[in-house]
Design an enzyme around this catalytic site. Structure first.
Site, PDB file in Angstrom:
ATOM      1  N   ASP A  31      -8.100  -5.024  -1.081  1.00 54.23           N
ATOM      2  CA  ASP A  31      -8.533  -5.830  -2.229  1.00 54.23           C
ATOM      3  C   ASP A  31      -8.306  -7.321  -2.050  1.00 54.23           C
ATOM      4  O   ASP A  31      -8.899  -8.119  -2.774  1.00 54.23           O
ATOM      5  CB  ASP A  31      -7.792  -5.372  -3.495  1.00 54.23           C
ATOM      6  CG  ASP A  31      -8.214  -3.976  -3.889  1.00 54.23           C
ATOM      7  OD1 ASP A  31      -9.423  -3.733  -3.917  1.00 54.23           O
ATOM      8  OD2 ASP A  31      -7.341  -3.134  -4.141  1.00 54.23           O
ATOM      9  N   HIS A  84       0.842  -1.194   0.000  1.00 51.65           N
ATOM     10  CA  HIS A  84       0.000   0.000   0.000  1.00 51.65           C
ATOM     11  C   HIS A  84       0.871   1.236   0.000  1.00 51.65           C
ATOM     12  O   HIS A  84       1.946   1.243   0.601  1.00 51.65           O
ATOM     13  CB  HIS A  84      -0.933   0.015   1.220  1.00 51.65           C
ATOM     14  CG  HIS A  84      -2.072   0.950   1.034  1.00 51.65           C
ATOM     15  ND1 HIS A  84      -1.994   2.287   1.333  1.00 51.65           N
ATOM     16  CD2 HIS A  84      -3.305   0.735   0.529  1.00 51.65           C
ATOM     17  CE1 HIS A  84      -3.146   2.853   1.028  1.00 51.65           C
ATOM     18  NE2 HIS A  84      -3.961   1.948   0.543  1.00 51.65           N
TER      19      HIS A  84
HETATM   20  C1  LIG Z   1      -0.288  -0.384  -3.951  1.00 58.62           C
HETATM   21  C2  LIG Z   1       1.082  -0.162  -4.552  1.00 58.62           C
HETATM   22  C3  LIG Z   1       0.948   0.521  -5.928  1.00 58.62           C
HETATM   23  C4  LIG Z   1       1.855   0.759  -3.602  1.00 58.62           C
HETATM   24  O1  LIG Z   1       3.065   0.908  -4.168  1.00 58.62           O
HETATM   25  P1  LIG Z   1       4.274   1.798  -3.611  1.00 58.62           P
HETATM   26  O2  LIG Z   1       4.075   2.246  -2.224  1.00 58.62           O
HETATM   27  O3  LIG Z   1       4.504   2.841  -4.623  1.00 58.62           O
HETATM   28  O4  LIG Z   1       5.408   0.762  -3.562  1.00 58.62           O
HETATM   29  P2  LIG Z   1       6.230   0.258  -4.797  1.00 58.62           P
HETATM   30  O5  LIG Z   1       5.343  -0.152  -5.923  1.00 58.62           O
HETATM   31  O6  LIG Z   1       7.269   1.303  -5.100  1.00 58.62           O
HETATM   32  O7  LIG Z   1       6.912  -1.020  -4.159  1.00 58.62           O
HETATM   33  C5  LIG Z   1       7.951  -0.968  -3.156  1.00 58.62           C
HETATM   34  C6  LIG Z   1       8.631  -2.332  -3.119  1.00 58.62           C
HETATM   35  O8  LIG Z   1       7.691  -3.318  -2.668  1.00 58.62           O
HETATM   36  C7  LIG Z   1       7.459  -4.258  -3.706  1.00 58.62           C
HETATM   37  N1  LIG Z   1       6.023  -4.487  -3.770  1.00 58.62           N
HETATM   38  C8  LIG Z   1       5.034  -3.591  -3.522  1.00 58.62           C
HETATM   39  N2  LIG Z   1       3.851  -4.161  -3.694  1.00 58.62           N
HETATM   40  C9  LIG Z   1       4.113  -5.447  -4.058  1.00 58.62           C
HETATM   41  C10 LIG Z   1       3.287  -6.528  -4.373  1.00 58.62           C
HETATM   42  N3  LIG Z   1       1.945  -6.386  -4.353  1.00 58.62           N
HETATM   43  N4  LIG Z   1       3.849  -7.692  -4.703  1.00 58.62           N
HETATM   44  C11 LIG Z   1       5.189  -7.839  -4.713  1.00 58.62           C
HETATM   45  N5  LIG Z   1       6.016  -6.839  -4.423  1.00 58.62           N
HETATM   46  C12 LIG Z   1       5.501  -5.654  -4.107  1.00 58.62           C
HETATM   47  C13 LIG Z   1       7.937  -3.601  -4.988  1.00 58.62           C
HETATM   48  O9  LIG Z   1       8.278  -4.532  -5.968  1.00 58.62           O
HETATM   49  C14 LIG Z   1       9.093  -2.815  -4.469  1.00 58.62           C
HETATM   50  O10 LIG Z   1      10.161  -3.704  -4.245  1.00 58.62           O
HETATM   51  P3  LIG Z   1      11.655  -3.270  -4.610  1.00 58.62           P
HETATM   52  O11 LIG Z   1      11.960  -2.112  -3.703  1.00 58.62           O
HETATM   53  O12 LIG Z   1      12.440  -4.507  -4.324  1.00 58.62           O
HETATM   54  O13 LIG Z   1      11.646  -2.886  -6.054  1.00 58.62           O
HETATM   55  C15 LIG Z   1       1.855  -1.499  -4.696  1.00 58.62           C
HETATM   56  O14 LIG Z   1       2.030  -2.088  -3.429  1.00 58.62           O
HETATM   57  C16 LIG Z   1       1.171  -2.435  -5.647  1.00 58.62           C
HETATM   58  O15 LIG Z   1       1.340  -2.347  -6.864  1.00 58.62           O
HETATM   59  N6  LIG Z   1       0.369  -3.413  -5.115  1.00 58.62           N
HETATM   60  C17 LIG Z   1      -0.358  -4.336  -5.945  1.00 58.62           C
HETATM   61  C18 LIG Z   1      -1.633  -3.678  -6.485  1.00 58.62           C
HETATM   62  C19 LIG Z   1      -2.698  -3.498  -5.442  1.00 58.62           C
HETATM   63  O16 LIG Z   1      -2.980  -4.400  -4.654  1.00 58.62           O
HETATM   64  N7  LIG Z   1      -3.319  -2.322  -5.464  1.00 58.62           N
HETATM   65  C20 LIG Z   1      -4.396  -1.995  -4.554  1.00 58.62           C
HETATM   66  C21 LIG Z   1      -3.954  -0.948  -3.572  1.00 58.62           C
HETATM   67  S1  LIG Z   1      -5.203  -0.677  -2.338  1.00 58.62           S
END
Ligand SMILES: CC(C)(COP(=O)(O)OP(=O)(O)OC[C@H]1O[C@@H](n2cnc3c(N)ncnc32)[C@H](O)[C@@H]1OP(=O)(O)O)[C@@H](O)C(=O)NCCC(=O)NCCS
Length: 381
Positions: free
Chosen positions: A318, A267
């Site tokens: 979700d 998140h």
């Molecule tokens: C929600 C989300 C966009 C938040 O992202 P964020 O805070 O910007 O974090 P990042 O996308 O930069 O991820 C940070 C790290 O955690 C990892 N990570 C984050 N969410 C992950 C996931 N769902 N599965 C695997 N790895 C994940 C990333 O790969 C990254 O790893 P790294 O530093 O080794 O490259 C992200 O967690 C995500 O894409 N989740 C899946 C989609 C989802 O469930 N969305 C609903 C949100 S309520």
């Protein structure tokens, strides 16, 4: 970053993380504590004691209703359930294979044509528009599912609340009290979440003083992305693809090794458990128990355990909503529209708040391109 006149230093944060882009009293997320409040009330108390209709009043009016105010709102919502016949006729023209979230987006955009007061953004008329939108989202989603299956839409039942009425219109039979209650709480849990991507979108559009239909149509577009509201459908797709509990470990390990994101985890704000996931995990468990089939719940728990061990990530809203809706027999591609059926209450609350004290939202971009390049005519390049 370059220090440009009038450009806030914080604007360079990728994805605007940690930037306050609006003032709001509607909801707040404490990512460290794992706390969510609506107008000062903790989500756990609201999930335990409140209803979706009461939460709608709270989000729009900044306080809980008296019983007569709640009855009045329920009456107005129920009186607005029905959608224009012209809209149903239009929806029948859409391709059967259209994604229901896109159908909802297009239908809401078209709904504006049938509201002669759409452009009036005064508080009094905007509340009426918000009632109309909140009452008609479920009708549109249920009708779109019936139409694509070659069935006639089920007319809304004015005797039912939003949650029960939606399940009734979807299936053509009244839901069990348990399912209606669980669904109602799911709507409470998804109603608002501070300045998430779709809510920010709604506020940006409302900030131009475009009308509520425009703001909400844009918000649906933002919600549809897989990183936002689209994640719940993808969670269930992943569980179905995994298929059996013994496949969970190799599947997740392989996905992580390939640097694929597992939907329903992580998140942008929560660094601990998403408080909404706590309730949804329990609903998923109960749904499995009452159906005598806990497979999807057990698989979800296994995925949760591995992601925590391998990545230290918590499930978000979700993750467990997917298996909960699946056990209710709801088609996968309706999960994101269901998110919208709830979030419309928050979107409209934010649009009302934006209109009340409006300022055009117009940030700056940090220019990272080149400058002062001499122009070369096309025949000399
Ligand atoms: C929600 C989300 C966009 C938040 O992202 P964020 O805070 O910007 O974090 P990042 O996308 O930069 O991820 C940070 C790290 O955690 C990892 N990570 C984050 N969410 C992950 C996931 N769902 N599965 C695997 N790895 C994940 C990333 O790969 C990254 O790893 P790294 O530093 O080794 O490259 C992200 O967690 C995500 O894409 N989740 C899946 C989609 C989802 O469930 N969305 C609903 C949100 S309520």
């Amino acid at each position: 970053m370059t220090n440009k006149a009038n450009a806030p230093a914080s604007a360079s944060a990728a994805g605007l993380r940690g930037v306050f882009a609006a003032s709001s009293s509607i909801s707040d997320v404490d990512g460290e504590k794992g706390e969510l409040i609506y107008q000062g009330y903790n989500i756990h108390d609201l999930a335990k004691h409140s209803t979706f209709e009461e939460v709608i009043f709270l989000l729009w009016n900044k306080r809980l209703p008296t019983s007569s105010e709640l009855s009045e709102l329920e009456r107005s919502l129920r009186a607005s359930y029905e959608i224009p016949a012209e809209l149903v006729a239009l929806m029948k023209q859409f391709p059967r294979e259209a994604d229901p979230i896109d159908v909802l987006r297009t239908a809401i955009s078209a709904l504006e044509f049938y509201d002669p007061n759409a452009r009036d953004v005064s508080r009094e008329t905007s509340i009426k528009t918000a009632i109309r939108l909140t009452a008609q989202f479920p009708t549109i989603v249920a009708a779109s599912d019936r139409i694509r299956r070659g069935l006639d839409p089920v007319p809304p039942a004015g005797s039912l609340n939003i949650a029960a009425n939606f399940l009734y219109m979807l299936k053509g039979e009244k839901p069990s009290e348990h399912d209606a209650h669980v669904f109602d709480i799911c709507l409470v849990l998804h109603a608002d979440h501070e300045l998430n991507a779709s809510t920010f979108t709604a506020r940006v559009v409302a900030g131009t003083l475009a009308d509520m239909y425009a703001a909400v149509t844009a918000a649906i577009g933002a919600l549809s992305g897989p990183l936002h509201g689209g994640a719940n459908t993808n969670v269930m797709k992943t569980l179905l693809e995994i298929g059996e509990i013994e496949n969970v470990e190799p599947y997740i390990k392989k996905a992580l090794a390939e640097k694929r994101k597992i939907m329903g985890f992580g998140h942008a704000v929560y660094k601990t458990e998403d408080p909404r996931a706590t309730h949804l995990r329990e609903f998923s468990k109960q749904a499995g128990e009452s159906a005598g089939d806990s497979k999807w719940y057990e698989m979800s728990r296994k995925v949760e355990e591995i992601i925590m061990r391998e990545k230290g990530l918590y499930p978000n809203v979700d993750f467990f909503s997917a298996s909960t809706y699946y056990m209710m027999g709801i088609p996968l591609d309706l999960y994101t529209p269901i998110f919208a059926i709830s979030r419309i209450s928050g979107w409209t609350g934010h649009v009302l708040e934006q209109y009340t004290d409006n300022k055009l939202i117009r940030p700056r971009a940090e220019y990272v391109g080149r400058r002062d390049i001499p122009y070369v005519p096309i025949d000399q390049r």
